[in-house]
Write an enzyme that holds these catalytic residues in place. Structure first.
Site, PDB file in Angstrom:
ATOM      1  N   ASP A  15      41.460  28.932  40.307  1.00  0.00           N
ATOM      2  CA  ASP A  15      40.973  27.910  39.384  1.00  0.00           C
ATOM      3  C   ASP A  15      42.039  26.813  39.330  1.00  0.00           C
ATOM      4  OD1 ASP A  15      43.007  28.812  37.732  1.00  0.00           O
ATOM      5  OD2 ASP A  15      41.726  29.211  36.006  1.00  0.00           O
ATOM      6  N   HIS A  16      41.896  25.887  38.386  1.00  0.00           N
ATOM      7  CA  HIS A  16      42.857  24.780  38.278  1.00  0.00           C
ATOM      8  C   HIS A  16      44.266  25.277  37.950  1.00  0.00           C
ATOM      9  CE1 HIS A  16      41.038  25.662  34.418  1.00  0.00           C
ATOM     10  NE2 HIS A  16      42.112  25.175  33.818  1.00  0.00           N
ATOM     11  N   CYS A  72      44.881  32.385  39.204  1.00  0.00           N
ATOM     12  CA  CYS A  72      44.530  31.550  38.046  1.00  0.00           C
ATOM     13  C   CYS A  72      45.831  31.344  37.278  1.00  0.00           C
ATOM     14  CB  CYS A  72      43.398  32.157  37.214  1.00  0.00           C
ATOM     15  SG  CYS A  72      43.764  33.698  36.364  1.00  0.00           S
ATOM     16  N   GLY A  73      45.750  30.865  36.056  1.00  0.00           N
ATOM     17  CA  GLY A  73      46.979  30.580  35.321  1.00  0.00           C
ATOM     18  C   GLY A  73      47.845  31.808  35.148  1.00  0.00           C
ATOM     19  N   THR A  74      47.211  32.893  34.714  1.00  0.00           N
ATOM     20  CA  THR A  74      47.935  34.154  34.509  1.00  0.00           C
ATOM     21  C   THR A  74      47.669  35.183  35.603  1.00  0.00           C
ATOM     22  OG1 THR A  74      46.067  35.010  33.257  1.00  0.00           O
ATOM     23  CG2 THR A  74      47.826  33.933  31.988  1.00  0.00           C
ATOM     24  N   GLY A  75      46.595  35.019  36.332  1.00  0.00           N
ATOM     25  CA  GLY A  75      46.139  36.029  37.292  1.00  0.00           C
ATOM     26  C   GLY A  75      45.270  37.084  36.622  1.00  0.00           C
ATOM     27  N   ILE A  76      45.169  37.022  35.306  1.00  0.00           N
ATOM     28  CA  ILE A  76      44.458  38.071  34.570  1.00  0.00           C
ATOM     29  C   ILE A  76      42.940  37.892  34.648  1.00  0.00           C
ATOM     30  CG2 ILE A  76      44.092  39.163  32.321  1.00  0.00           C
ATOM     31  CD1 ILE A  76      47.014  38.380  31.617  1.00  0.00           C
ATOM     32  N   GLY A  77      42.466  36.733  34.232  1.00  0.00           N
ATOM     33  CA  GLY A  77      41.009  36.524  34.197  1.00  0.00           C
ATOM     34  C   GLY A  77      40.375  36.681  35.561  1.00  0.00           C
ATOM     35  N   HIS A 105      49.595  52.703  47.645  1.00  0.00           N
ATOM     36  CA  HIS A 105      48.941  53.716  46.792  1.00  0.00           C
ATOM     37  C   HIS A 105      47.481  53.411  46.508  1.00  0.00           C
ATOM     38  CE1 HIS A 105      52.922  55.381  44.917  1.00  0.00           C
ATOM     39  NE2 HIS A 105      53.075  55.071  46.190  1.00  0.00           N
ATOM     40  N   ARG A 140      46.321  62.356  48.637  1.00  0.00           N
ATOM     41  CA  ARG A 140      46.231  62.188  47.175  1.00  0.00           C
ATOM     42  C   ARG A 140      45.844  60.763  46.791  1.00  0.00           C
ATOM     43  NH1 ARG A 140      51.662  61.547  48.149  1.00  0.00           N
ATOM     44  NH2 ARG A 140      52.864  60.157  46.808  1.00  0.00           N
ATOM     45  N   HIS A 141      46.264  59.814  47.601  1.00  0.00           N
ATOM     46  CA  HIS A 141      45.905  58.417  47.294  1.00  0.00           C
ATOM     47  C   HIS A 141      44.449  58.133  47.667  1.00  0.00           C
ATOM     48  CE1 HIS A 141      49.849  57.589  45.955  1.00  0.00           C
ATOM     49  NE2 HIS A 141      50.423  57.748  47.142  1.00  0.00           N
TER      50      HIS A 141
HETATM   51  C1  RB5 Z   1      42.788  28.404  32.351  1.00  0.00           C
HETATM   52  O1  RB5 Z   1      43.344  27.580  31.397  1.00  0.00           O
HETATM   53  C2  RB5 Z   1      43.277  29.831  32.201  1.00  0.00           C
HETATM   54  O2  RB5 Z   1      42.640  30.419  31.122  1.00  0.00           O
HETATM   55  C3  RB5 Z   1      43.046  30.619  33.454  1.00  0.00           C
HETATM   56  O3  RB5 Z   1      43.687  29.990  34.519  1.00  0.00           O
HETATM   57  C4  RB5 Z   1      43.523  32.042  33.477  1.00  0.00           C
HETATM   58  O4  RB5 Z   1      44.859  32.145  33.047  1.00  0.00           O
HETATM   59  C5  RB5 Z   1      42.652  33.032  32.833  1.00  0.00           C
HETATM   60  O5  RB5 Z   1      42.921  34.242  32.813  1.00  0.00           O
END
Ligand code: RB5
Length: 150
Positions: A15-16, A72-77, A105, A140-141
């Site tokens: 994303d951005h 993405c910004g955090t890689g989480i979403g 693993h 196991r893996h």
């Molecule tokens: C965008 O602002 C931000 O929410 C996205 O890049 C990401 O961090 C979501 O997990």
């Protein structure tokens, strides 16, 4: 951009919040002569990360590409999104130990990075570690990975 010079194809998307790091990673892949398909986004305008998480995850799941890189910004979403697709094991990594371990693993097929979390230098080392580390192939893996899909 489709830089398809080799048989192992890497799907990349962001994303951005990950756009700038994606540009640096694509340049790095080109320097390593590794083939990739860029699934967007294509500028820093605000977009929705699930769109890019899904398109890259589907490209890996359906065999169009062998591995994926999502930012993405955090890689989480974007990693949460990718992991909703059957057959995808997306690993959010903030260091090389995690990138190596998730290949050995978990046989992770997508690397997720946070463009606002890791610097470019570290991110490129994480990418190299992820791409250059093979799955351990230990029983196991394999058993544990199979349990994920059950
Ligand atoms: C965008 O602002 C931000 O929410 C996205 O890049 C990401 O961090 C979501 O997990």
């Amino acid at each position: 951009m489709d830089n398809s010079r080799k048989d192992k194809m890497i799907a990349i998307g962001s994303d951005h919040g990950g756009y700038e790091l994606k540009q640096a990673i694509m340049k790095h892949l080109e320097e390593r002569n590794l083939a990739y398909k860029d699934y967007g986004c294509y500028n820093e305008a605000s977009v929705d990360y699930p769109e890019y998480g899904k398109i890259v995850a589907n490209a890996v799941a359906d065999g169009t590409c062998d591995r994926g890189i999502l930012i993405c910004g955090t890689g989480i979403g974007i990693s949460i999104t990718a992991n909703k697709v059957k057959g995808i094991r997306a690993a959010l990594c903030t260091d090389c130990f995690m990138a190596e371990a998730t290949r050995q693993h978990n046989d992770a097929n997508i690397l997720a990075l946070g463009g606002r979390v890791v610097g470019v230098g570290l991110a490129l080392k994480i990418v190299d570690t992820f791409l250059d580390t093979e799955f351990s192939d230990e029983e196991r893996h394999i058993r544990r990975i199979n349990m994920i899909e059950e």
